[in-house]
Design a protein around this motif. Structure first.
Motif, PDB file in Angstrom:
ATOM      1  N   GLY A  38      54.271 108.998   8.132  1.00 14.22           N
ATOM      2  CA  GLY A  38      54.669 109.556   9.415  1.00 14.22           C
ATOM      3  C   GLY A  38      55.610 108.695  10.223  1.00 14.22           C
ATOM      4  N   ASN A  39      55.941 107.502   9.721  1.00 15.65           N
ATOM      5  CA  ASN A  39      56.817 106.608  10.481  1.00 15.65           C
ATOM      6  C   ASN A  39      58.214 106.490   9.875  1.00 15.65           C
ATOM      7  N   VAL A  40      58.594 107.429   8.981  1.00 15.51           N
ATOM      8  CA  VAL A  40      59.965 107.395   8.447  1.00 15.51           C
ATOM      9  C   VAL A  40      60.931 107.727   9.581  1.00 15.51           C
ATOM     10  N   SER A  41      62.189 107.382   9.388  1.00 14.24           N
ATOM     11  CA  SER A  41      63.186 107.702  10.411  1.00 14.24           C
ATOM     12  C   SER A  41      63.654 109.155  10.214  1.00 14.24           C
ATOM     13  N   PRO A  42      64.215 109.763  11.254  1.00  9.92           N
ATOM     14  CA  PRO A  42      64.756 111.123  11.097  1.00  9.92           C
ATOM     15  C   PRO A  42      65.800 111.207   9.984  1.00  9.92           C
ATOM     16  N   LEU A  43      66.655 110.177   9.871  1.00  8.11           N
ATOM     17  CA  LEU A  43      67.681 110.190   8.823  1.00  8.11           C
ATOM     18  C   LEU A  43      67.045 110.158   7.440  1.00  8.11           C
ATOM     19  N   GLU A  44      65.997 109.331   7.252  1.00  7.32           N
ATOM     20  CA  GLU A  44      65.329 109.276   5.944  1.00  7.32           C
ATOM     21  C   GLU A  44      64.729 110.637   5.583  1.00  7.32           C
ATOM     22  N   LEU A  45      64.078 111.275   6.551  1.00  5.34           N
ATOM     23  CA  LEU A  45      63.489 112.589   6.293  1.00  5.34           C
ATOM     24  C   LEU A  45      64.585 113.589   5.932  1.00  5.34           C
ATOM     25  N   ALA A  46      65.695 113.568   6.666  1.00  5.48           N
ATOM     26  CA  ALA A  46      66.812 114.479   6.376  1.00  5.48           C
ATOM     27  C   ALA A  46      67.357 114.233   4.971  1.00  5.48           C
ATOM     28  N   GLN A  47      67.435 112.974   4.556  1.00  6.00           N
ATOM     29  CA  GLN A  47      67.932 112.643   3.215  1.00  6.00           C
ATOM     30  C   GLN A  47      66.997 113.199   2.137  1.00  6.00           C
ATOM     31  N   TYR A  48      65.688 113.096   2.361  1.00  7.50           N
ATOM     32  CA  TYR A  48      64.729 113.643   1.405  1.00  7.50           C
ATOM     33  C   TYR A  48      64.856 115.161   1.334  1.00  7.50           C
ATOM     34  N   ILE A  49      65.010 115.804   2.483  1.00  9.60           N
ATOM     35  CA  ILE A  49      65.150 117.271   2.500  1.00  9.60           C
ATOM     36  C   ILE A  49      66.402 117.673   1.724  1.00  9.60           C
ATOM     37  N   SER A  50      67.523 116.999   1.979  1.00  8.87           N
ATOM     38  CA  SER A  50      68.772 117.280   1.267  1.00  8.87           C
ATOM     39  C   SER A  50      68.588 117.082  -0.234  1.00  8.87           C
ATOM     40  N   ALA A  51      67.971 115.964  -0.618  1.00  6.57           N
ATOM     41  CA  ALA A  51      67.813 115.631  -2.039  1.00  6.57           C
ATOM     42  C   ALA A  51      66.937 116.633  -2.772  1.00  6.57           C
ATOM     43  N   VAL A  52      65.811 117.021  -2.165  1.00  4.14           N
ATOM     44  CA  VAL A  52      64.906 117.983  -2.811  1.00  4.14           C
ATOM     45  C   VAL A  52      65.603 119.340  -2.928  1.00  4.14           C
ATOM     46  N   SER A  53      66.317 119.723  -1.870  1.00  2.28           N
ATOM     47  CA  SER A  53      67.015 121.007  -1.865  1.00  2.28           C
ATOM     48  C   SER A  53      68.117 121.054  -2.911  1.00  2.28           C
ATOM     49  N   ASN A  54      68.839 119.955  -3.065  1.00  4.39           N
ATOM     50  CA  ASN A  54      69.958 119.919  -4.010  1.00  4.39           C
ATOM     51  C   ASN A  54      69.511 119.778  -5.455  1.00  4.39           C
ATOM     52  N   LYS A  55      68.228 119.451  -5.656  1.00  2.39           N
ATOM     53  CA  LYS A  55      67.736 119.391  -7.030  1.00  2.39           C
ATOM     54  C   LYS A  55      67.095 120.734  -7.373  1.00  2.39           C
ATOM     55  N   ASP A  56      65.789 120.824  -7.362  1.00  5.36           N
ATOM     56  CA  ASP A  56      65.129 122.067  -7.761  1.00  5.36           C
ATOM     57  C   ASP A  56      64.285 122.678  -6.651  1.00  5.36           C
ATOM     58  N   GLY A  57      64.314 122.062  -5.461  1.00  2.00           N
ATOM     59  CA  GLY A  57      63.416 122.515  -4.408  1.00  2.00           C
ATOM     60  C   GLY A  57      62.051 121.869  -4.591  1.00  2.00           C
ATOM     61  N   GLY A  58      61.177 122.064  -3.616  1.00  2.00           N
ATOM     62  CA  GLY A  58      59.840 121.474  -3.708  1.00  2.00           C
ATOM     63  C   GLY A  58      59.191 121.375  -2.354  1.00  2.00           C
ATOM     64  N   TYR A  59      58.303 120.404  -2.217  1.00  2.00           N
ATOM     65  CA  TYR A  59      57.531 120.232  -0.992  1.00  2.00           C
ATOM     66  C   TYR A  59      57.563 118.783  -0.548  1.00  2.00           C
ATOM     67  N   ILE A  60      57.512 118.608   0.766  1.00  2.00           N
ATOM     68  CA  ILE A  60      57.342 117.275   1.348  1.00  2.00           C
ATOM     69  C   ILE A  60      56.183 117.369   2.325  1.00  2.00           C
ATOM     70  N   LEU A  61      55.183 116.519   2.124  1.00  2.00           N
ATOM     71  CA  LEU A  61      54.063 116.420   3.052  1.00  2.00           C
ATOM     72  C   LEU A  61      54.319 115.182   3.900  1.00  2.00           C
ATOM     73  N   LEU A  62      54.677 115.415   5.157  1.00  2.00           N
ATOM     74  CA  LEU A  62      55.032 114.333   6.069  1.00  2.00           C
ATOM     75  C   LEU A  62      53.811 113.928   6.888  1.00  2.00           C
ATOM     76  N   GLY A  63      53.465 112.648   6.813  1.00  2.00           N
ATOM     77  CA  GLY A  63      52.325 112.139   7.556  1.00  2.00           C
ATOM     78  C   GLY A  63      51.116 111.907   6.677  1.00  2.00           C
ATOM     79  N   ALA A  64      51.345 111.818   5.362  1.00  2.00           N
ATOM     80  CA  ALA A  64      50.247 111.551   4.422  1.00  2.00           C
ATOM     81  C   ALA A  64      50.660 110.401   3.510  1.00  2.00           C
ATOM     82  N   TYR A  65      49.676 109.657   3.017  1.00  2.00           N
ATOM     83  CA  TYR A  65      49.992 108.566   2.094  1.00  2.00           C
ATOM     84  C   TYR A  65      48.847 108.390   1.106  1.00  2.00           C
ATOM     85  N   SER A  66      49.212 107.897  -0.049  1.00  2.00           N
ATOM     86  CA  SER A  66      48.235 107.560  -1.081  1.00  2.00           C
ATOM     87  C   SER A  66      48.811 106.383  -1.853  1.00  2.00           C
TER      88      SER A  66
END
Length: 201
Positions: free
Chosen positions: A30-58
């Motif tokens: 939950g402490n990523v920067s807005p730019l990092e989150l945007a980069q992940y969204i762009s990357a997942v979208s440009n590959k095959d799509g998927g899910y990002i659960l923001l605010g969870a860790y393992s």
């Protein structure tokens, strides 16, 4: 699109965390920067799509859990994403605010702050020029692009030369009308002098 996640199942977040694979089903703290989150969204979208659960860790050695995530982080990140509509839902497991992003595969190119990313080894990586062209279905290589660019530049130079020539002709046209007016005035002046002083007789 990857298999749909059923968020009606009790403790679906724990199941998600167990199956997270860092490619199309990932978790971000939950402490990523807005730019990092945007980069992940762009990357997942440009590959095959998927899910990002923001605010969870393992993490091995640290366990798994949730972190209260500021909605403003989500809003700021979404302002940086273009070329893709992002769907997300807010949840509150164990009284912590988290967000599940459902990201479809982009038909064109999804950008984060003006740059395109793709997932490589679980990390958003800038897409190369060739990959962008292939994704857009152009399939052109740099040499062909450079050749086309040179031809366009040459045509632009030709058009500029023609414009200059037209401008010069326009100036000449204005000068001709001035010369004709001057000649007409000269003829009238000459005729008047002839009539007054009888120079032509």
């Amino acid at each position: 699109m990857v298999q749909e996640i059923d968020t009606t199942v009790p403790d679906w977040t724990s199941i998600y965390m167990e199956k997270a694979n860092h490619e199309n089903q990932m978790m971000l703290r939950g402490n990523v920067s807005p730019l990092e989150l945007a980069q992940y969204i762009s990357a997942v979208s440009n590959k095959d799509g998927g899910y990002i659960l923001l605010g969870a860790y393992s993490e091995p050695g640290y366990g798994a859990g949730y972190e209260d995530t500021d909605p403003e982080l989500v809003n700021e990140a979404l302002k940086l994403v273009t070329g893709h509509n992002v769907k997300y839902q807010e949840y509150s497991p164990r009284h912590q605010r988290i967000f599940l992003f459902t990201i479809e595969k982009s038909d064109s190119i999804a950008l984060a702050n003006g740059s395109a990313y793709i997932m490589k080894n679980g990390i958003p990586t800038l897409i190369s020029e060739r990959e962008v062209l292939e994704k857009l279905g152009l399939g052109l290589d740099s040499s062909l692009i450079n050749m086309l660019s040179d031809q366009i530049t040459e045509q632009s130079d030709t058009v500029s030369a023609l414009r200059k020539e037209v401008a010069e002709k326009g100036k000449l046209k204005n000068q001709i009308s001035g010369l004709l007016v001057g000649a007409f005035i000269g003829w009238i002046f000459s005729t008047v002098l002839n009539a007054v002083f009888g120079l032509g007789a």
